[in-house]
Each structure stands twice: as structure tokens, then as C-alpha cells.
Design an enzyme around this catalytic site. Structure first.
Site, PDB file in Angstrom:
ATOM      1  N   GLU A  44      35.031  -3.460   8.312  1.00 19.31           N
ATOM      2  CA  GLU A  44      34.082  -3.813   9.371  1.00 19.31           C
ATOM      3  C   GLU A  44      33.695  -5.292   9.308  1.00 19.31           C
ATOM      4  O   GLU A  44      33.503  -5.934  10.331  1.00 19.31           O
ATOM      5  CB  GLU A  44      32.837  -2.923   9.314  1.00 19.31           C
ATOM      6  CG  GLU A  44      33.097  -1.483   9.725  1.00 19.31           C
ATOM      7  CD  GLU A  44      33.601  -1.368  11.165  1.00 19.31           C
ATOM      8  OE1 GLU A  44      33.345  -2.253  11.981  1.00 19.31           O
ATOM      9  OE2 GLU A  44      34.283  -0.368  11.457  1.00 19.31           O
ATOM     10  N   TYR A  89      35.623 -17.745  10.629  1.00 16.01           N
ATOM     11  CA  TYR A  89      34.223 -17.327  10.459  1.00 16.01           C
ATOM     12  C   TYR A  89      33.908 -17.146   8.976  1.00 16.01           C
ATOM     13  O   TYR A  89      33.647 -16.043   8.487  1.00 16.01           O
ATOM     14  CB  TYR A  89      33.930 -16.040  11.237  1.00 16.01           C
ATOM     15  CG  TYR A  89      34.134 -16.208  12.724  1.00 16.01           C
ATOM     16  CD1 TYR A  89      33.139 -16.747  13.515  1.00 16.01           C
ATOM     17  CD2 TYR A  89      35.336 -15.852  13.312  1.00 16.01           C
ATOM     18  CE1 TYR A  89      33.330 -16.925  14.880  1.00 16.01           C
ATOM     19  CE2 TYR A  89      35.539 -16.036  14.678  1.00 16.01           C
ATOM     20  CZ  TYR A  89      34.534 -16.569  15.455  1.00 16.01           C
ATOM     21  OH  TYR A  89      34.728 -16.742  16.791  1.00 16.01           O
ATOM     22  N   TYR A 127      25.387  -3.949  14.516  1.00 13.66           N
ATOM     23  CA  TYR A 127      26.625  -3.237  14.838  1.00 13.66           C
ATOM     24  C   TYR A 127      27.325  -2.754  13.569  1.00 13.66           C
ATOM     25  O   TYR A 127      27.727  -1.586  13.453  1.00 13.66           O
ATOM     26  CB  TYR A 127      27.594  -4.126  15.654  1.00 13.66           C
ATOM     27  CG  TYR A 127      28.974  -3.537  15.579  1.00 13.66           C
ATOM     28  CD1 TYR A 127      29.267  -2.385  16.305  1.00 13.66           C
ATOM     29  CD2 TYR A 127      29.939  -4.042  14.708  1.00 13.66           C
ATOM     30  CE1 TYR A 127      30.494  -1.763  16.183  1.00 13.66           C
ATOM     31  CE2 TYR A 127      31.157  -3.427  14.572  1.00 13.66           C
ATOM     32  CZ  TYR A 127      31.442  -2.290  15.316  1.00 13.66           C
ATOM     33  OH  TYR A 127      32.644  -1.668  15.167  1.00 13.66           O
ATOM     34  N   ASP A 145      31.024  -1.736  19.811  1.00 13.55           N
ATOM     35  CA  ASP A 145      31.790  -2.986  19.724  1.00 13.55           C
ATOM     36  C   ASP A 145      32.247  -3.358  21.145  1.00 13.55           C
ATOM     37  O   ASP A 145      31.833  -2.723  22.125  1.00 13.55           O
ATOM     38  CB  ASP A 145      32.950  -2.861  18.717  1.00 13.55           C
ATOM     39  CG  ASP A 145      34.098  -2.030  19.257  1.00 13.55           C
ATOM     40  OD1 ASP A 145      33.944  -1.399  20.322  1.00 13.55           O
ATOM     41  OD2 ASP A 145      35.168  -2.019  18.620  1.00 13.55           O
ATOM     42  N   CYS A 213      33.435   9.825  34.603  1.00 18.69           N
ATOM     43  CA  CYS A 213      33.315   8.374  34.745  1.00 18.69           C
ATOM     44  C   CYS A 213      32.748   7.978  36.116  1.00 18.69           C
ATOM     45  O   CYS A 213      33.426   8.095  37.140  1.00 18.69           O
ATOM     46  CB  CYS A 213      34.684   7.721  34.532  1.00 18.69           C
ATOM     47  SG  CYS A 213      34.586   5.931  34.577  1.00 18.69           S
TER      48      CYS A 213
HETATM   49 FE1  SF4 Z   1      37.840   3.867  31.646  1.00 20.31          FE
HETATM   50 FE2  SF4 Z   1      39.085   4.841  33.804  1.00 20.31          FE
HETATM   51 FE3  SF4 Z   1      38.456   6.443  31.756  1.00 20.31          FE
HETATM   52 FE4  SF4 Z   1      36.549   5.463  33.325  1.00 20.31          FE
HETATM   53  S1  SF4 Z   1      38.193   6.864  33.915  1.00 20.31           S
HETATM   54  S2  SF4 Z   1      36.516   5.563  31.109  1.00 20.31           S
HETATM   55  S3  SF4 Z   1      37.362   3.434  33.788  1.00 20.31           S
HETATM   56  S4  SF4 Z   1      39.919   4.723  31.743  1.00 20.31           S
END
Ligand code: SF4
Length: 366
Positions: A44, A89, A127, A145, A213
Site C-alpha cells: 500500500e 516520492y 486511504y 483509491d 449503475c
Molecule cells: Fe462503470 Fe459502466 Fe459498470 Fe457503471 S455500468 S460501474 S459505468 S462499467
């Protein structure tokens, strides 16, 4: 996105079991053996601001040379900095060594197992603490991330530009993260971002969570996440002094501990200043008396916040001037292994007989 977070996690983890990337620091999904916190922490730290491809060989070399946190803690710091050379870094390498010492001395070689305890270690930010807590210790932590940020922004159709959207995205990822297998879930989100939900042209037709989505449903997924306009990078300029002894050895010196490239070896240079190069003032910073002649071309290097242009001047001091310089003289054949950062390797490449590869740190994300 529907609030059925449980079935979202089930779908994603099922996909992860079939498609997880094989990475040097990662156990296969569902492994019975617990992950080694030392290996998780090491990976990490290396992955901060650095691509998987660049970090992989360094991780394997570090683990082979220092198999436990106690081994790393016992190593001279110069060895750790030299082994890190080329990864960029460099404060990470200094913090890595300091954190290893702290874990070895204060905790008997056992890493803290909570996000809060991990945050107290040098070089471990929010993170990194969340990632180690989830992956190594199974804590339900929101791991965000660059890949996860993109996936979450699309899943929830977050239109606020980054970085202002970070708290909102972190909160959403926290809601999605299941109590069971949070480490696998975090890595599944990373892999979804790396393999399917790519920055350009996400492969929504192959996405295991497409039904959830909102960005896709609204036809705006590819335009997300949005970003606030970036400030232009300033350019700093300086003279680098390539000082060659009669036997070909090159003068190097160690940079101060604090600041950019802290503690690393370098070719002496004038201060790195913005604006046009004041050549006369810069040459006054020569480390010793010599006839300084300009080499053709400029060495350039891009850091996170600025670009550096180095005009390289070569000098061959007489015997009486050799003792004027602080630093060490390194044979050309040793320049590739002495542990120079990439920008300095670009300068010494002008004299190296057979330059080694220049390892470059990439952009954030995995
Ligand atoms: Fe990403 Fe498309 Fe999956 Fe939505 S549907 S999470 S935009 S790959």
C-alpha cells in the site's frame, strides 16, 4: 442506484472470485490463509501515487531482501533509500523505514489492527489505513483509491467535481462496503475500475453491477467523475554540475533529510527556482573550482507540482580543487546501483557507460 447494497456486494464479489487480478502482494479471493499485514502495508505504501506495473518489481525485491518488518527495521536507512531509488516520492521510503522501526520497537513487530491505530504510523494516511485495515484485518473500512473513486462516482452519478466530491464519494463507498469480506470487496472495486470501468470507454456491457449503475442509466457514465480545472504546473530551472575526476568518477552529494528527494543522493545543482535561469548566479553554486562547460540540451523531469529543467554543466577539476567539494566520488560503473532518483539518473546518464532502465512512477490508481 437502488439501496440494495447487499445484493450489489454479492454480485461484485462473485465477479471478483472469477476475475481477480493476480498481483504479487495479493492472496487469491477467499483464501483460508490470513494476509501478512507487513506485505499489505508494504504494497500500500508503494502503490501511493504509483502504478501497479511500477510498484510490482520493487515490492518483490523488498520482500525478498527484508522478509519481515523486523528485518526492514534493522536495515540501514541508506540501504532502504537506495533500494527505493527510481520509485519516486521519496518521503515514502523515509516514512517506511521510520514506521518499520516503530512497529518493531513499540509493538514488538506486530502491526496495529485498526484503522485508527494504523493512522498513527509515519506515512499512513486515511486511504492507506483503511486499505490495510480492510485487507489485512477484515475491518469494515471505506477504501477509496482513484479507481474506486471513478467507479463510485459513476454508480451514484456524482456530478460534483473532484476533489470537492471526495467526502460524498467516501460516504457512498462506506454504505456499499459489507461487514463480511471487506478486504475482498475493496479489491473487487479496485479491479472493477482497472478492468471494466476504465477512465475512457467503460465496458458497461460486461459489467457485473451494470443494473445498479445510475451513471449508466442516465447516459453520463463516461463523463464521470468530473474534475475541477487544474492549475498549470510551474517550471523551475537550475544548473546541474556534472563534476568528473580524472579517473572518471562523478561527484555526488546527499540531499538534506527534509524536503523533496530528502536523504537521496544527487548530482550537485544550483537552487531550483521559478522563472528564467540566471546563469551567472547559478554557476556561483558550483561545488568546486573547475572550467564549467555546458552540455548540449536540457534534462527535464516532471514532479507532482512542478516541472524541472536542468542545464547540465560539466567540469573536470584539477587535483588542487578536488578536496573543495563535500560529497562522494562514484565510479561510472556504480552509478546505476548507487540509488539515484530518476531525475538524477537522467543527468548521470550523460556519463554512464551502460545506463540501466529508468523506472518511472506513474499516476495514482491501480
Ligand atoms: Fe462503470 Fe459502466 Fe459498470 Fe457503471 S455500468 S460501474 S459505468 S462499467
Amino acid at each position: 442506484m437502488p439501496a440494495d447494497f447487499h445484493s450489489f456486494a454479492t454480485e461484485l464479489l462473485g465477479w471478483y472470485r472469477r476475475h481477480a487480478r493476480s498481483l504479487p502482494w495479493r492472496l487469491p479471493p477467499g483464501s483460508a490463509a490470513p494476509p501478512d499485514p507487513y506485505a499489505v502495508w508494504l504494497s500500500e505504501i508503494m502503490l501511493q501515487q504509483t502504478t501497479v506495473a511500477a510498484a510490482g518489481p520493487y515490492f518483490s525485491r523488498f520482500l525478498a531482501r527484508w522478509p519481515s518488518v523486523r528485518d526492514l527495521a534493522a536495515a540501514p536507512r541508506e540501504d532502504v533509500l537506495a533500494a527505493w531509488a527510481g520509485l519516486g516520492y521519496y518521503s515514502r521510503a523515509r516514512n517506511l523505514h521510520a514506521a518499520a522501526r516503530h512497529v518493531a520497537e513499540a509493538f514488538g513487530g506486530v502491526f496495529p489492527s485498526t484503522e485508527e491505530g494504523l493512522r498513527a504510523l509515519p506515512g499512513v494516511g486515511p486511504y492507506t489505513a483503511a486499505a490495510i485495515a480492510a485487507i489485512a484485518f477484515g475491518e469494515r473500512a471505506a477504501v477509496v483509491d482513484a479507481n474506486v473513486e471513478r467507479v463510485a462516482a459513476r454508480l451514484f452519478a456524482v456530478e460534483t467535481p473532484l476533489p470537492a466530491a471526495k467526502p460524498e464519494i467516501r460516504e457512498k463507498v462506506g454504505l456499499l462496503t459489507p461487514a463480511a469480506a471487506p478486504g475482498d470487496f475493496a479489491q473487487a472495486m479496485m479491479d472493477l475500475g482497472a478492468l471494466v470501468c476504465s477512465p475512457k470507454r467503460p465496458q458497461c456491457a460486461a459489467c457485473p453491477v451494470a443494473a445498479y449503475c445510475e451513471g449508466r442509466a442516465r447516459g453520463i457514465a463516461e463523463s464521470l467523475p468530473r474534475f475541477a480545472p487544474k492549475k498549470a504546473r510551474a517550471t523551475r530551472r537550475a544548473v546541474a554540475f556534472l563534476c568528473l575526476r580524472s579517473d572518471g568518477a562523478v561527484l555526488l552529494r546527499r540531499r538534506p533529510d527534509k524536503g523533496l528527494l530528502g536523504g537521496m543522493l544527487e548530482v550537485p545543482s544550483s537552487p531550483w527556482a521559478e522563472g528564467a535561469l540566471d546563469l551567472e548566479a547559478a554557476l556561483a553554486h558550483a561545488p568546486l573550482r573547475a572550467r564549467w562547460r555546458a552540455r548540449a540540451g536540457l534534462v527535464t523531469h516532471t514532479f507532482t507540482h512542478f516541472r524541472l529543467e536542468l542545464a547540465v554543466y560539466e567540469g573536470r577539476p584539477g587535483a588542487s580543487a578536488i578536496g573543495e567539494a563535500d560529497g562522494l566520488w562514484v565510479a561510472p560503473s556504480d552509478l546505476a546501483t548507487v540509488g539515484l532518483p530518476t531525475v538524477m539518473r537522467k543527468v548521470t546518464a550523460l556519463v554512464e557507460p551502460a545506463p540501466g532502465p529508468l523506472f518511472a512512477a506513474g499516476s495514482a490508481g491501480r
